[in-house]
Write an enzyme that holds these catalytic residues in place. Structure first.
Site, PDB file in Angstrom:
ATOM      1  N   ASP A   1     -39.115  17.143  12.459  1.00 26.53           N
ATOM      2  CA  ASP A   1     -39.474  17.432  11.065  1.00 26.53           C
ATOM      3  C   ASP A   1     -40.933  17.130  10.764  1.00 26.53           C
ATOM      4  OD1 ASP A   1     -39.519  14.663  11.013  1.00 26.53           O
ATOM      5  OD2 ASP A   1     -38.096  14.458   9.356  1.00 26.53           O
TER       6      ASP A   1
ATOM      7  N   ASP B   1     -40.365   8.591  13.158  1.00 21.72           N
ATOM      8  CA  ASP B   1     -39.121   7.938  12.743  1.00 21.72           C
ATOM      9  C   ASP B   1     -38.749   6.816  13.703  1.00 21.72           C
ATOM     10  OD1 ASP B   1     -37.936   9.354  14.968  1.00 21.72           O
ATOM     11  OD2 ASP B   1     -37.747  11.106  13.662  1.00 21.72           O
TER      12      ASP B   1
ATOM     13  N   ASP C   1     -42.065  11.378  16.484  1.00 23.08           N
ATOM     14  CA  ASP C   1     -41.036  12.102  15.723  1.00 23.08           C
ATOM     15  C   ASP C   1     -39.934  12.558  16.677  1.00 23.08           C
ATOM     16  OD1 ASP C   1     -39.563  13.771  14.051  1.00 23.08           O
ATOM     17  OD2 ASP C   1     -40.990  15.435  14.241  1.00 23.08           O
TER      18      ASP C   1
ATOM     19  N   ASP D   1     -43.009  -5.228   7.177  1.00 21.52           N
ATOM     20  CA  ASP D   1     -44.005  -5.226   6.113  1.00 21.52           C
ATOM     21  C   ASP D   1     -43.325  -5.626   4.809  1.00 21.52           C
ATOM     22  OD1 ASP D   1     -46.515  -4.660   4.827  1.00 21.52           O
ATOM     23  OD2 ASP D   1     -46.872  -3.168   6.384  1.00 21.52           O
TER      24      ASP D   1
ATOM     25  N   GLU E   1     -51.960 -10.297   3.927  1.00 26.02           N
ATOM     26  CA  GLU E   1     -53.121  -9.437   3.690  1.00 26.02           C
ATOM     27  C   GLU E   1     -53.763  -9.884   2.389  1.00 26.02           C
ATOM     28  OE1 GLU E   1     -54.199  -4.708   3.135  1.00 26.02           O
ATOM     29  OE2 GLU E   1     -52.503  -5.595   2.070  1.00 26.02           O
TER      30      GLU E   1
ATOM     31  N   ASP F   1     -48.137  -7.628   2.225  1.00 27.39           N
ATOM     32  CA  ASP F   1     -49.110  -6.712   1.649  1.00 27.39           C
ATOM     33  C   ASP F   1     -49.761  -7.319   0.399  1.00 27.39           C
ATOM     34  OD1 ASP F   1     -50.102  -3.810   1.714  1.00 27.39           O
ATOM     35  OD2 ASP F   1     -49.291  -3.931  -0.326  1.00 27.39           O
TER      36      ASP F   1
ATOM     37  N   HIS G   1     -53.837   0.566   9.453  1.00 28.53           N
ATOM     38  CA  HIS G   1     -53.524   1.824   8.775  1.00 28.53           C
ATOM     39  C   HIS G   1     -54.466   2.126   7.611  1.00 28.53           C
ATOM     40  CE1 HIS G   1     -51.634  -1.372   6.524  1.00 28.53           C
ATOM     41  NE2 HIS G   1     -51.512  -0.572   5.490  1.00 28.53           N
ATOM     42  N   ASP G   2     -55.293   1.159   7.219  1.00 27.43           N
ATOM     43  CA  ASP G   2     -56.222   1.347   6.104  1.00 27.43           C
ATOM     44  C   ASP G   2     -57.669   1.490   6.540  1.00 27.43           C
ATOM     45  OD1 ASP G   2     -54.323   1.268   4.061  1.00 27.43           O
ATOM     46  OD2 ASP G   2     -54.422  -0.916   3.878  1.00 27.43           O
TER      47      ASP G   2
END
Length: 587
Positions: free
Chosen positions: A26, A30, A22, A99, A268, A207, A341-342
């Site tokens: 915040d 990013d 970041d 992605d 995927e 995806d 990430h899953d």
């Protein structure tokens, strides 16, 4: 190897932007944060960066619900920031993959807002709209057009009062499925993809791309799934997994978008079989370079699925990976991954994240994966040996899948603590805790309040420490990548599993086809070959002794990489391995 096949010897690094770095305090990662840490990735020796979605989104599913495919979400920055990132990645000799999420959009996408305006909308058929079942009133239980169960709990159908029909969503109700039967939908997706390639991106991670074709019946309806015991829902997956036009749609995408470009494309594909994967990745069929299979990620699931995890039985994992290695040996290509990430962190899932064994187990898991045939994927923090989050309360979770499962099970009368205990080791939030850059506040991820709690062990597990330590997980991964880049046998060698039933040790050979003195099918004669790579790994926290018959010379070859420099020598064909010890030997 053809120029267009550069990805065969490449290594891909996945960034989950929300949790990487970041830059503005915040609490959300990013693009400028990514820019500030590109040298970390370049030093690791990877070839490609894959960005999880950075598009404009309401973030119901952390960016996988896209409201505008051709803009950057303000929480991540601007298109100018992305252009700068693409240029900086290219300047460092790497490529950037985006992605592609086109099974569904956000319900706040302009396409869906127009489609939702009424049955006469020119985009009504861009999505799956259906009336209630005959004899039912819309919105009541059992009125849904099919009995399909959503990946994120509940029905796959959402009643829309204003337009008096249901719309299909395999995932969140805010992620309506696009209707790929409509040629205008496909053309719009193709145009968007070409726009990104023109902007400089080098490929796409697609995806759930094997869910885009639904099994529409002649009357236009979708069929019910086989009922799930104890619920009103059925399993609809046979009617949308690798559907009847899936190959056609991907071949059309290839020909319309990237037929003449040397891009990386990976699909995927939950539920894909080896036979289907061979077809999807056969170069002659012009579909995708490789697929992400889910089979090996399910070998520790109990009867209750992912929420019912069991201790890993190593022979099950070995046999599954071997089947994919052998199944795609002559046609197609594998992707290789432990983390994304899953998925929960692999060192906590199948390694040993205790202080005593975390580093060695992270290295050994990396060794076993990276020496297989295929393109390896490293997920942010994997190179640090990051562990699961160990979130203490449901209030700390942010993952919609975990939260929906918790609410559904508690509503059905399950004990909340038991449900939470099932979620903790497998929740997607385990992979999404902030990247651990240093031992300072919030692990150096942000100067503000992080969107997801930082894992407390960042004091001893962080990038600053591992980059300084030549014996760290980071430098072990860097050496694995060097082997892939310099040894053709790692890319092209045939695979042969050894000791399939051993419950502690994962061992296999890689053999270049035609290497003198080697019978690839049987392994006989390997002692005389000069192109044999032996990988032997103790995937347990106990000593392991193995007998590798006929491989005396292989054991005595050049040790290219090991987790234990003081490992025991082989005695004849017997080798004793320390807990989580692994060796790569070339002979």
């Amino acid at each position: 190897m053809r120029h267009s096949d550069w990805w065969r010897s490449a290594v891909v690094y996945q960034i989950y932007p929300r949790s990487f770095a970041d830059s503005d305090g915040d609490g959300i990662g990013d693009l400028r944060g990514i820019l500030s840490h590109l040298d970390h990735i370049a030093e690791l020796g990877v070839d490609v960066i894959w960005l999880s979605p950075i598009y404009r989104s309401p973030h119901d599913d952390n960016g996988y619900d896209i409201a505008d495919y051709q803009d950057v979400d303000p929480s991540f920055g601007t298109l100018a920031d992305l252009d700068e990132l693409i240029a900086a990645v290219h300047d460092r000799g790497m490529k950037l993959v985006m992605d592609l999420v086109v099974n569904h959009t956000s319900d706040e996408h302009a396409w869906f807002e127009e489609s939702r305006s009424g049955p006469d909308s020119p985009k009504r058929d861009w999505y799956w709209w259906r009336p209630p079942r005959p004899g039912h009133t819309g919105g009541e239980e059992g009125a849904e057009p099919t009995n399909w169960h959503s990946f994120f709990s509940g029905s796959t159908w959402e009643w829309d009062e204003a337009s008096a029909e249901y719309y299909l969503h395999l995932f969140s109700r805010k992620q309506p499925d696009l209707n790929w039967e409509n040629v205008e939908v496909r053309q719009a997706v193709h145009a968007m993809m070409r726009w990104w390639l023109d902007r400089g991106v080098d490929g796409f991670r697609m995806d759930v791309i094997n869910l885009i074709s639904k099994a529409v019946q002649p009357d236009g309806d979708l069929p019910d799934g086989v009922a799930k015991p104890g619920t009103r829902f059925g399993d609809g997956s046979p009617f949308y997994t690798c559907g009847p036009r899936n190959h056609e749609f991907l071949r059309e995408m290839h020909d319309e978008v990237y037929a003449d470009a040397a891009v990386l494309t990976v699909g995927e594909m939950p539920g894909v079989t080896i036979d289907e994967a061979r077809r999807f990745t056969d170069p002659e069929r012009r579909e995708v370079n490789m697929v992400f299979t889910f089979e090996h990620m399910g070998v520790d699931h109990g009867p209750g699925g992912k929420w019912d995890s069991r201790p890993l039985h190593l022979p099950d994992l070995k046999l599954n990976l071997a089947a994919w290695q052998e199944g795609l040996a002559d046609q197609g290509w594998n992707s290789l991954y432990w983390n994304n990430h899953d998925q929960p962190r692999i060192v906590s899932r199948w390694g040993d994240d205790s202080p005593e064994h975390r580093v060695a187990s992270a290295k050994t898991l990396g060794t076993v994966l990276h020496m297989l045939r295929g393109t390896p994927y490293v997920y942010q923090g994997e190179e640090l040996g990051m562990t699961n989050a160990n979130l203490a309360s449901i209030d700390e979770y942010r993952d919609i899948e975990s939260l929906n499962h918790y609410r559904e099970q508690v509503a059905l009368g399950a004990d909340p603590q038991a449900v939470l205990a099932g979620i903790a080791p497998v929740s997607r939030d385990n992979a999404r805790t902030p990247m651990q850059w240093d031992a300072g506040p919030n692990a150096g991820f942000t100067t503000g309040e992080p969107w997801l709690p930082v894992t407390p062990n960042h004091v001893e597990v962080n990038a600053e420490i591992v980059r300084r330590d030549p014996d760290s997980v980071f430098h072990h991964y860097r050496r694995l990548h060097e082997l892939r880049h310099t040894l053709p046998i790692v890319t092209d060698g045939r695979f042969r599993l050894l000791l399939p039933e051993h419950e502690q040790v994962f061992a296999y050979l890689r053999v270049l086809p035609g290497a003198e003195g080697v019978d690839v099918a049987t392994g006989s004669g390997t002692t005389d070959a000069d192109q044999v790579l032996l990988v032997v790994a103790n995937m347990s926290s106990e000593l392991a002794t193995v007998r590798l018959e006929g491989l005396v010379n292989a054991l005595a070859g050049d040790v290219l990489l090991t987790t234990h420099d003081d490992g025991a020598p082989a005695v004849g064909e017997r080798l004793t391995l320390a807990p989580w010890e692994s060796r790569i030997v070339l002979s």
